[in-house]
Design an enzyme around this catalytic site. Sequence first.
Site, short mmCIF file in Angstrom:
data_model
loop_
_atom_site.label_atom_id
_atom_site.label_comp_id
_atom_site.label_asym_id
_atom_site.label_seq_id
_atom_site.Cartn_x
_atom_site.Cartn_y
_atom_site.Cartn_z
N ARG A 1 0.84 -1.19 0.00
CA ARG A 1 0.00 0.00 0.00
C ARG A 1 0.87 1.23 0.00
O ARG A 1 1.99 1.22 0.48
CB ARG A 1 -0.88 0.02 1.26
CG ARG A 1 -1.97 -1.01 1.24
CD ARG A 1 -3.17 -0.61 0.41
NE ARG A 1 -3.86 0.49 1.07
CZ ARG A 1 -4.17 1.63 0.48
NH1 ARG A 1 -3.87 1.86 -0.76
NH2 ARG A 1 -4.79 2.58 1.14
N ARG B 1 1.65 3.53 -16.84
CA ARG B 1 1.90 2.99 -18.19
C ARG B 1 3.11 3.66 -18.81
O ARG B 1 3.96 3.01 -19.41
CB ARG B 1 0.68 3.19 -19.07
CG ARG B 1 -0.42 2.22 -18.79
CD ARG B 1 -1.57 2.34 -19.80
NE ARG B 1 -2.72 1.64 -19.28
CZ ARG B 1 -3.69 2.20 -18.57
NH1 ARG B 1 -3.67 3.50 -18.34
NH2 ARG B 1 -4.68 1.49 -18.11
N CYS C 1 -8.18 2.34 -12.15
CA CYS C 1 -8.37 3.51 -11.29
C CYS C 1 -9.80 3.53 -10.78
O CYS C 1 -10.72 3.08 -11.46
CB CYS C 1 -8.11 4.80 -12.07
SG CYS C 1 -6.43 4.98 -12.67
N GLU D 1 -11.75 7.63 -4.85
CA GLU D 1 -11.63 7.49 -3.40
C GLU D 1 -12.90 8.03 -2.75
O GLU D 1 -13.53 8.96 -3.27
CB GLU D 1 -10.41 8.28 -2.91
CG GLU D 1 -10.11 8.16 -1.45
CD GLU D 1 -9.60 6.79 -1.05
OE1 GLU D 1 -9.87 6.41 0.11
OE2 GLU D 1 -8.94 6.12 -1.86
N ARG E 1 -3.95 7.09 -3.97
CA ARG E 1 -3.57 5.89 -3.21
C ARG E 1 -3.33 4.75 -4.19
O ARG E 1 -3.87 4.74 -5.28
CB ARG E 1 -4.65 5.52 -2.21
CG ARG E 1 -4.90 6.58 -1.17
CD ARG E 1 -6.11 6.19 -0.32
NE ARG E 1 -6.59 7.30 0.46
CZ ARG E 1 -6.47 7.39 1.78
NH1 ARG E 1 -5.89 6.44 2.47
NH2 ARG E 1 -6.94 8.44 2.42
N TYR F 1 4.30 6.07 2.00
CA TYR F 1 3.42 7.23 2.01
C TYR F 1 4.29 8.47 1.85
O TYR F 1 5.15 8.73 2.69
CB TYR F 1 2.59 7.27 3.30
CG TYR F 1 1.63 6.10 3.34
CD1 TYR F 1 0.33 6.25 2.87
CD2 TYR F 1 2.04 4.85 3.76
CE1 TYR F 1 -0.54 5.18 2.86
CE2 TYR F 1 1.17 3.76 3.75
CZ TYR F 1 -0.12 3.94 3.29
OH TYR F 1 -0.98 2.88 3.26
N ARG G 1 -0.82 6.83 7.46
CA ARG G 1 -0.57 5.56 8.14
C ARG G 1 0.69 5.68 9.00
O ARG G 1 1.67 4.99 8.79
CB ARG G 1 -0.41 4.42 7.13
CG ARG G 1 -1.66 4.04 6.40
CD ARG G 1 -2.74 3.48 7.31
NE ARG G 1 -2.32 2.41 8.17
CZ ARG G 1 -2.37 1.11 7.87
NH1 ARG G 1 -2.82 0.73 6.72
NH2 ARG G 1 -1.97 0.21 8.74
#
Length: 122
Positions: A9, A65, A76, A79, A91, A109, A117
């Site tokens: 993540r 890409r 995609c 959110e 994200r 992050y 996080r």
Amino acid sequence: MAPAVRALRGATTVDVDTPDHIEERVVALLDTLIERNGVDHEDLISILFTATEDVVSTFPATAARKSGLGDVPLICARELSIEGGTPMCIRVMVHLTTERTRDELHHVYLEGARGLRDDLPD
């Protein structure tokens, strides 16, 4: 240990909603995730991107890409729009095969997403 399917993540933010800036930040995020975790291109299964509703100038997958990940399945999504959420945020969830255990993986992050996080080790 036999290879297992795992997920990495990460997130980043953009300062301006332009295709060039989004590409710069998405490539930096993916490069950091791949480098910190020693991921080989052939280990990548798929990558899911989400973006907040204020990111509209390009798809984050377009940047992936352009950076050489065109043969990896990319998608995609939007959110959730949550009050107090991090604006201009992209994200990512990277699915891969790896011999690393979950606690050996390093989630990444960057920029304004660093505090999302803060419970994770560096």
